[in-house]
Each structure stands twice: as structure tokens, then as C-alpha cells.
Design a protein around this motif. Structure first.
Motif, short mmCIF file in Angstrom:
data_model
loop_
_atom_site.label_atom_id
_atom_site.label_comp_id
_atom_site.label_asym_id
_atom_site.label_seq_id
_atom_site.Cartn_x
_atom_site.Cartn_y
_atom_site.Cartn_z
N ARG A 19 0.85 -1.18 0.00
CA ARG A 19 0.00 0.00 0.00
C ARG A 19 0.89 1.23 0.00
O ARG A 19 1.66 1.45 0.94
CB ARG A 19 -0.90 0.01 1.23
N LEU A 20 0.77 2.02 -1.05
CA LEU A 20 1.51 3.27 -1.14
C LEU A 20 0.67 4.42 -0.62
O LEU A 20 -0.55 4.42 -0.76
CB LEU A 20 1.90 3.55 -2.60
N SER A 21 1.36 5.39 -0.03
CA SER A 21 0.71 6.61 0.43
C SER A 21 1.41 7.82 -0.17
O SER A 21 2.61 7.78 -0.43
CB SER A 21 0.76 6.72 1.96
N CYS A 22 0.66 8.87 -0.36
CA CYS A 22 1.21 10.13 -0.86
C CYS A 22 0.57 11.25 -0.06
O CYS A 22 -0.64 11.47 -0.17
CB CYS A 22 0.93 10.29 -2.34
N ALA A 23 1.36 11.94 0.74
CA ALA A 23 0.85 13.01 1.59
C ALA A 23 1.30 14.35 1.03
O ALA A 23 2.49 14.57 0.80
CB ALA A 23 1.35 12.84 3.02
N ALA A 24 0.35 15.23 0.82
CA ALA A 24 0.63 16.57 0.31
C ALA A 24 0.59 17.58 1.45
O ALA A 24 -0.29 17.51 2.32
CB ALA A 24 -0.37 16.95 -0.77
N SER A 25 1.52 18.51 1.43
CA SER A 25 1.54 19.56 2.45
C SER A 25 2.02 20.86 1.82
O SER A 25 2.54 20.87 0.71
CB SER A 25 2.46 19.16 3.61
N GLY A 26 1.82 21.94 2.56
CA GLY A 26 2.27 23.23 2.07
C GLY A 26 1.09 24.12 1.72
O GLY A 26 -0.02 23.96 2.23
N ALA A 74 -9.58 15.31 3.55
CA ALA A 74 -9.33 16.04 4.79
C ALA A 74 -7.85 16.02 5.15
O ALA A 74 -7.35 16.94 5.79
CB ALA A 74 -10.16 15.46 5.92
N LYS A 75 -7.16 14.97 4.74
CA LYS A 75 -5.74 14.83 5.06
C LYS A 75 -4.84 15.13 3.87
O LYS A 75 -3.62 15.01 3.97
CB LYS A 75 -5.45 13.40 5.55
#
Length: 114
Positions: A19-26, A74-75
């Protein structure tokens, strides 16, 4: 500035799952389409799957029925559940997001081998 961080790659045997995850921020106002792409050695980067803000999905024929893309708005996070992995799925997997601009992650290696 927008950052994308992928995680979840690794070495898995044929038939296994990751399971890959990709979290965006900024400085993100609104994410439209999110997507996963991959690039195998000596090959061009190719689409794996995309998902719109409304949840509509699109898959490459080679992964249909095996991979599932999802997102948590939301995340600001996107996922790729990969089942029944094959050696030909071996590649660096990249996520991207489209807001006002297009952003790419740094990639995470997935290796399918016995």
C-alpha cells in the motif's frame, strides 16, 4: 510551496500486496486530480491510476482489478492499494497532484521479485 511525500514501497514477492501513500503539504488551496504514475528501468513514465476530487477513478488496463486508488481529502493524502503484484509491476512509483499547478513526489521504489 507544495511538498509530496510518498511512502510504502519495498520488496515483495509475486502475488503479494503493498500500500503506497502520498501526503501533500504546504500552500494548498484545493487539490483537483491526484494520480499515481510509474517508471520502470529503460521505459517511459506511465499512468497507473487517477482519482478526481469527486472520487471518480481511472486505471491503466494493466492494473485494473488489482490496484485500488483512494484519497482522504481532509488529510490531503492519496493511497494506492496494490494486490496480486507481478514482476512487471516493478518500477519507481510517483504521485502527482493538480491544483493551480502540477506537483510531483520524489518517487518510491516497488520491486516484485522472488
Amino acid at each position: 510551496q507544495v511538498q509530496l511525500v510518498e511512502s510504502g514501497g519495498g520488496l515483495v514477492q509475486p502475488g503479494g500486496s503493498l500500500r503506497l501513500s502520498c501526503a501533500a503539504s504546504g500552500r494548498i488551496f484545493r487539490i483537483n486530480t491526484m494520480g499515481w504514475y510509474r517508471q520502470a528501468p529503460g521505459k517511459e513514465r506511465e499512468l497507473v491510476a487517477t482519482i478526481t476530487s469527486g472520487g471518480n477513478t481511472n486505471y491503466a488496463d494493466s492494473v485494473k482489478g488489482r490496484f485500488t486508488i483512494s484519497r482522504d481529502n481532509a488529510k490531503n493524502t492519496m493511497y494506492l492499494q496494490m494486490n496480486s503484484l507481478k514482476p512487471e509491476d516493478t518500477a519507481v512509483y510517483y504521485c502527482n497532484i493538480k491544483t493551480i499547478s502540477l506537483y510531483w513526489g520524489q518517487g518510491t521504489q516497488v520491486t516484485v521479485s522472488s
